[in-house]
Write an enzyme that holds these catalytic residues in place. Sequence first.
Site, mmCIF file in Angstrom:
data_model
loop_
_atom_site.group_PDB
_atom_site.id
_atom_site.type_symbol
_atom_site.label_atom_id
_atom_site.label_comp_id
_atom_site.label_asym_id
_atom_site.label_seq_id
_atom_site.Cartn_x
_atom_site.Cartn_y
_atom_site.Cartn_z
ATOM 1 N N ARG A 51 0.825 -1.203 0.000
ATOM 2 C CA ARG A 51 0.000 0.000 0.000
ATOM 3 C C ARG A 51 0.867 1.265 0.000
ATOM 4 O O ARG A 51 0.705 2.153 -0.845
ATOM 5 C CB ARG A 51 -0.879 -0.029 1.246
ATOM 6 C CG ARG A 51 -1.802 1.130 1.442
ATOM 7 C CD ARG A 51 -2.468 0.997 2.803
ATOM 8 N NE ARG A 51 -3.221 -0.236 2.901
ATOM 9 C CZ ARG A 51 -4.489 -0.363 2.533
ATOM 10 N NH1 ARG A 51 -5.149 0.689 2.060
ATOM 11 N NH2 ARG A 51 -5.119 -1.512 2.639
ATOM 12 N N LYS A 62 24.627 -10.191 2.277
ATOM 13 C CA LYS A 62 26.066 -10.457 2.360
ATOM 14 C C LYS A 62 26.735 -9.646 3.460
ATOM 15 O O LYS A 62 27.941 -9.734 3.645
ATOM 16 C CB LYS A 62 26.732 -10.142 1.018
ATOM 17 C CG LYS A 62 26.415 -11.172 -0.066
ATOM 18 C CD LYS A 62 26.849 -10.692 -1.441
ATOM 19 C CE LYS A 62 26.367 -11.661 -2.528
ATOM 20 N NZ LYS A 62 26.344 -11.030 -3.853
#
Lengths: 315, 315, 315
Positions: B64, B94
Site C-alpha cells: 500500500r 552479504k
Amino acid sequence: MPGACVSGLKDLKNCVEAQQFDRAMLEELFVIADAMSEVKPGSRESTMLQGFLMSTLFYEPSTRTRLSFEGAMGKLGGGILSTESAGEYSSAAKGETLEDTIRTVEGYADIVVLRHFTAGAARRAADAIESPVINAGDGPGQHPTQALLDTYTIYNELGRLDDIKVGLVGDLANGRTVRSLATMLCNFENFVFVAPEVVKMKDDIKAELDANGAKWRESEDLLGVASEVDVLYQTRIQKERFGDRLDEYEACRGVYTVDEKVMAAMKKTSIVMHPLPRLDEIAPECDADPRAAYFRQARNGLFIRMALLKVLLKV
Amino acid sequence: MPGACVSGLKDLKNCVEAQQFDRAMLEELFVIADAMSEVKPGSRESTMLQGFLMSTLFYEPSTRTRLSFEGAMGKLGGGILSTESAGEYSSAAKGETLEDTIRTVEGYADIVVLRHFTAGAARRAADAIESPVINAGDGPGQHPTQALLDTYTIYNELGRLDDIKVGLVGDLANGRTVRSLATMLCNFENFVFVAPEVVKMKDDIKAELDANGAKWRESEDLLGVASEVDVLYQTRIQKERFGDRLDEYEACRGVYTVDEKVMAAMKKTSIVMHPLPRLDEIAPECDADPRAAYFRQARNGLFIRMALLKVLLKV
Amino acid sequence: MPGACVSGLKDLKNCVEAQQFDRAMLEELFVIADAMSEVKPGSRESTMLQGFLMSTLFYEPSTRTRLSFEGAMGKLGGGILSTESAGEYSSAAKGETLEDTIRTVEGYADIVVLRHFTAGAARRAADAIESPVINAGDGPGQHPTQALLDTYTIYNELGRLDDIKVGLVGDLANGRTVRSLATMLCNFENFVFVAPEVVKMKDDIKAELDANGAKWRESEDLLGVASEVDVLYQTRIQKERFGDRLDEYEACRGVYTVDEKVMAAMKKTSIVMHPLPRLDEIAPECDADPRAAYFRQARNGLFIRMALLKVLLKV
C-alpha cells in the site's frame, strides 16, 4: 568466435562477452558515457529513449545490478518491464525453454537484460532473438557491464587507459569481477596480484595475460603494492564460495585490508576501487579520502549502462 | 535535534520525523497538495518530475505505502526504481551496511524512499547521503507521511486545522499511526482517547500533549464521544501485536465498533477516518455515508506524497 | 447479465468477461490494435497515456501476463504500479477484503489490472470502483484478454473472422484458454476437438456452441484434422491439473504432437497457434515455418492490451 569484436560500436548488436569490445570501441563508449553523466532531468536528452521498453529478466536476484540498469533506462525516459523472480516465472517452472521465454519477452520489449545462473545463457538468449540482449551476469560466465564500468572508472578517474599499474587484491580465484576486468584490460595494463593462497588468481587468466603480452606478478606485500600501483582494486572474500570450509574463509578474511595505513602508502594520484558490497576489507575510515573511488565507480555503472542502451537501441 | 524544524519548506532536505513540520510548513505543504490533486494526465504539470528517479527501498513489504509513493512519482512523470525485497537484497544479505547500500542507491536515484524494520534507520540513511530521503516507516519509529496525510485529510475535509476535537479509537498503544498523528496535531487539537484497557494510549504521548498544552481525556463511551468530536479516528486492533495472547486480542476486538448507530450519533459535519486496512471495526454499512472519509484519506496520501516529492526535489 | 454486451466499444467500462464483446466491438477493437502495432518510440502516439497510471494487482504470479500489460501501458507512455505479491500484500494478509483493497488502489491508479485465484473476483472488483478493471485471469473463471488476443491473431493472420475452421488440440477439459476462445468464437466458427479421452472438451462448452448454432465435432485423427482446418490451436497438457495421477498425465502427454509431419499435412494458408508456454507438444523444428504463429500471437497480446487501455481510459 560468436559475438567477437565487430568493426565498431555502431555495429554492436548485443553485449554478451567482455571480448566484444576492442580498444577503439571502449574509447567510443566512454565518450558517450561521459555525455550521459551530463543528462539533466527535464532536458531533451532525458527523453531520448521515450517509447522504448527494456525488460530486466532476472533468474537470480541482484537488486543492485537490476536497479542500475533500470536507472539507466529511466534516466533516458525509457520504460521498464521488471522481474527478479524469473526463476519462479510460472512459465519457466512449467518447463519452458530459455529460448521460448526470451522470444516471448521480445514480443513485449525492445531490449532484454538477462541475469541467469548458467554460464552461456546470455549467448543462447542473444542467438534466439533479433532484439539486443545485455548480459547482466550469467553464473560463472561473464558480467561484461561490470568490466566496462570498472574500465570506465579507471579512464574517468585517471584520464587515461595506458601505462596503468593495477593491484588486484582479495579473492582473485572466485571473483567474476576481477577475472573479467583482467580480460578487458589485458592489452594495456600491468598487474600485481595480492591474494591469500587459497584464492589466488587462476592459471587460465594468467595464460590469457601472457598470450596478450601483458605483464603480471604476484605479491604478498600489500603496503608495497599500494605504494606503486595507480589502481588498488580490492575485492570481498566471498563467504558463499567456501561452503562448509568456514575455517578457510576465516583464515583468508582480513589478511589484506585497506585501511588508513594502506591509504597513506598510496600515491596522491592513485585510486581505490571495489565492486561492492564490502564487508570489512576496506575500513570505513577510508571513505572520506578523495582517492576512495568505489561509490563513484558504482555510479559510473549508471552512465555506462545508459551509453550501452543508447548504442544498442541505435538512437 | 537532528532534522528538527527548519525555517520553511524550501529548506527541507528530507522527511524523516513528523517533528520536522511546524504549522507554517504544514499549511504550505497542504496548498501544494491541493494543487497536486488537480494534476491531469497529459498536462504540463504531469511531467514536472520527468527525468528524476525515485528509489523505493523497502526492507519490509508494504505494498500500500509503496504503491502510494510510486503513484505519486508516476503522476508527475518521474521514474521508479522499485524493490520490496531489500531485506533479501543480495548485498544486505552479504553483510553490507545500510549506509553503504544507501550510498550505492544514491548513485542511481535522485531521491530514496526507505521502509525499514529498525527505528532510526531513516535518520541514518539521511545522514549518509546528500540526496533527500523520505521515511516510509522505520519499525517502531516514525511514519511521518502517514501523519501528514492524516493531518491533510482533516484540513481538506473540515477546511481548518484549529478548534478540532479528535476522538482516537482502538489500539492506541501499538498504533504507530495514531501516536504520530497525536504528535503532529499536539499544538492545535483536543483529544479524546477511546481504547480497551490493554491497548490504552501510552504515557509518553500523554506527557508530550501535556508539555504542549494540548487537552486530552480518556473515555469508554464511544457513542458519547462520537456525538461531540469533529473527527472520529478509528484504528484496527493489531492481532500481530498480541503474539500468543489471542484471548486478550479477542477481548479487545469488537469492543468499540463504528456502525450505523455511531454514525447516527455523529454531527453532520464530522468525519470518520481510518488508516486502513480495516477488519470489522468499521461496519461496511458506513461506507456509503459521505462522512466516511477513509478512502479519500488513502487517496490524499497520493497528493501529499506528490507535494513532498516536488518540495524535496526543488522543482 | 452483469457486464454483458453494451452498445459499443465507446461505452465499455471494464473488461471482465469474454461475453462483453460482440462481433462489432471485436472488429472495432481489432482496428485499434492494428494501429497500436504501428506506434513507434518517440512518436506522439507513444505518449498517448502519459500521466495515467495502471496498477497490476496480481494475487498469483503470472510474469508473462503481467509483462504484457505493463508493456502495453509503457508503449503508450503510461505509468505502472506493479505488484505480483498481492497475495502476501500485507493488507490482504491482515484480513482486508478484496473490495477494500481495490478501493484503496483506485486512489492511486487510473485503471486496475487484476489477477486473482478466485472465479468472480474481477466482477467483484469492477463493481466496487468507478475506475475501469481488466480481468487478467480469475482462477477457473475467465481470462478475456487471452481470448481477445487469440481472436485478434486469427483475424490478423487470416484476414477474416468468418468461414474459419478451428482445430483445438490437447487439454480441452482444463484449459481456460481454449474454453474462453470457444465461447468468443461460437458465433462464427466451426470446431474440431482433438483431445485425449481424460481431457476432452466438457459438455458445458459443447452446449454453449449448440445453443449458438456453431458446428463442432470430435476427432482422434490429428493429421486429418490438420489437413482441413484454417487454425490448428495446440495446447499444453497441464501437469499441475493431474495432481497425483502422474500416470494419467504421462498417458495424455505426447499423444497429439505437432511436428513436421503435421505441418506438411496442413494447408499453405493455415496457421499453428499456442497460448504458450509449450513443452514438447509442438516440436521446435516447426518454429521456422512461417505458419507457426505462436510467437506473433504472444506479441499480439501487447497490441490488444494497448487497444484496451486506450478504449477504457477514453483517450
